[in-house]
Design a protein around this motif. Structure first.
Motif, mmCIF file in Angstrom:
data_model
loop_
_atom_site.group_PDB
_atom_site.id
_atom_site.type_symbol
_atom_site.label_atom_id
_atom_site.label_comp_id
_atom_site.label_asym_id
_atom_site.label_seq_id
_atom_site.Cartn_x
_atom_site.Cartn_y
_atom_site.Cartn_z
ATOM 1 N N ILE A 49 7.482 1.562 6.734
ATOM 2 C CA ILE A 49 6.321 1.297 7.578
ATOM 3 C C ILE A 49 5.731 -0.070 7.264
ATOM 4 C CG2 ILE A 49 4.699 2.434 5.986
ATOM 5 C CD1 ILE A 49 3.242 3.479 8.510
ATOM 6 N N GLN A 50 5.240 -0.723 8.289
ATOM 7 C CA GLN A 50 4.603 -2.023 8.111
ATOM 8 C C GLN A 50 3.293 -2.035 8.891
ATOM 9 O OE1 GLN A 50 7.024 -5.361 9.269
ATOM 10 N NE2 GLN A 50 5.921 -6.737 7.923
ATOM 11 N N PHE A 51 2.196 -2.350 8.194
ATOM 12 C CA PHE A 51 0.893 -2.460 8.839
ATOM 13 C C PHE A 51 0.652 -3.910 9.249
ATOM 14 C CE2 PHE A 51 0.405 1.360 6.204
ATOM 15 C CZ PHE A 51 -0.062 2.251 7.155
ATOM 16 N N ILE A 52 0.273 -4.095 10.494
ATOM 17 C CA ILE A 52 0.120 -5.428 11.070
ATOM 18 C C ILE A 52 -1.258 -5.537 11.713
ATOM 19 C CG2 ILE A 52 1.047 -7.049 12.806
ATOM 20 C CD1 ILE A 52 3.733 -5.600 12.522
ATOM 21 N N GLY A 53 -1.842 -6.717 11.663
ATOM 22 C CA GLY A 53 -3.064 -6.975 12.420
ATOM 23 C C GLY A 53 -4.318 -7.108 11.588
ATOM 24 N N ARG A 54 -4.336 -6.474 10.402
ATOM 25 C CA ARG A 54 -5.480 -6.615 9.516
ATOM 26 C C ARG A 54 -5.025 -6.384 8.087
ATOM 27 N NH1 ARG A 54 -9.886 -2.445 11.147
ATOM 28 N NH2 ARG A 54 -10.788 -2.797 9.091
ATOM 29 N N ARG A 55 -5.706 -7.029 7.158
ATOM 30 C CA ARG A 55 -5.437 -6.807 5.746
ATOM 31 C C ARG A 55 -6.101 -5.516 5.303
ATOM 32 N NH1 ARG A 55 -6.500 -12.713 2.923
ATOM 33 N NH2 ARG A 55 -4.754 -13.820 3.898
ATOM 34 N N LEU A 56 -5.359 -4.761 4.497
ATOM 35 C CA LEU A 56 -5.872 -3.492 3.993
ATOM 36 C C LEU A 56 -6.061 -3.582 2.492
ATOM 37 C CD1 LEU A 56 -3.434 -1.126 5.932
ATOM 38 C CD2 LEU A 56 -5.844 -1.511 6.461
ATOM 39 N N ASN A 57 -7.232 -3.174 2.021
ATOM 40 C CA ASN A 57 -7.350 -3.053 0.569
ATOM 41 C C ASN A 57 -6.690 -1.755 0.143
ATOM 42 O OD1 ASN A 57 -9.301 -0.876 0.670
ATOM 43 N ND2 ASN A 57 -10.888 -2.402 1.107
ATOM 44 N N SER A 58 -6.510 -1.538 -1.158
ATOM 45 C CA SER A 58 -5.721 -0.402 -1.615
ATOM 46 C C SER A 58 -6.379 0.939 -1.281
ATOM 47 C CB SER A 58 -5.435 -0.505 -3.113
ATOM 48 O OG SER A 58 -6.629 -0.425 -3.847
#
Length: 218
Positions: A49-58
């Protein structure tokens, strides 16, 4: 974006496109609904899986992982990436929780393990490893490439076990029994200043010696 969350297939994996303008609770609600609707597709699989569009903190990343495992029946999650941007691991100024650290993902397989490793436990991988939790004394993490610990490293970390001298070890709190990178070994000093402020640090090889520095100096 017309929807806060959009799922798209890539190869055998999934790209999750997140609207950067939405609040995180809204993202979670929409993501949960997407996962519930596609549960038959997700269930029982190891999902790249790859999250795109915003940075996610842990914290946010862990929240989305929990949604996938709880409502989608996903057994394991792989994060594709090709490099680690350690400057994204430095906490934002308005975040006091040491678990709220940023990092980015891209295209080599990376394994995520959630939870604290206790004495006697060993985690091994031929790819990069991310531990969301602490590595306690007596526990060991072994990776052919990089090791990222979103917690305290108090046990043993062996990065670059395949002989990769470019591998690194990152930890929010660096207090290891031993660090190995490729065939080079470093041990913790006998005495450490417990009153010294803990900062995220990274260990890497420089001139055939393991050097440990704050991420801000890396």
């Amino acid at each position: 974006m017309s929807e806060p969350v959009v799922l798209k297939g890539f190869g055998k994996g999934i790209a999750v496109i997140l609207d950067n303008s939405c609040d995180f609770d809204t993202i979670c609600d929409y993501f949960k609904q997407k996962i519930v609707n596609g549960k038959n597709f997700f269930s029982g699989y190891e999902i790249p899986i790859q999250f795109i569009g915003r940075r996610l903190n842990s914290y946010e990343l862990q929240k989305l992982i929990d949604i996938m495992k709880t409502f989608g029946g996903v057994h394991d999650i792989i994060f594709p990436w090709d490099e680690i941007n350690f400057h994204h691991l430095v906490p934002m100024s308005n975040e006091s929780d040491e678990k709220k650290m940023l990092f980015s993902t891209s295209s080599k397989d990376a394994k995520i393990y959630k939870g604290t490793l206790r004495s006697g436990q060993v985690v091994k991988s031929d790819t990069d490893i991310i531990i969301i939790g602490d590595v306690n004394p007596g526990a060991e993490v072994i990776s052919a490439n990089n090791i990222i610990i979103l917690g305290a490293l108090r046990g043993v970390a062996h990065a670059g076990a395949s002989g990769n001298k470019d591998a690194v070890v990152f930890a929010i709190e660096m207090n290891p029994v031993q660090i190995r990178i490729a065939n080079i070994i470093a041990r913790a000093p006998d005495e450490q200043n417990q009153e010294q402020e803990r900062v995220p640090e990274v260990a890497y090889i420089e001139d055939d010696t393991i050097v440990i520095k704050p991420v801000s100096q890396f």
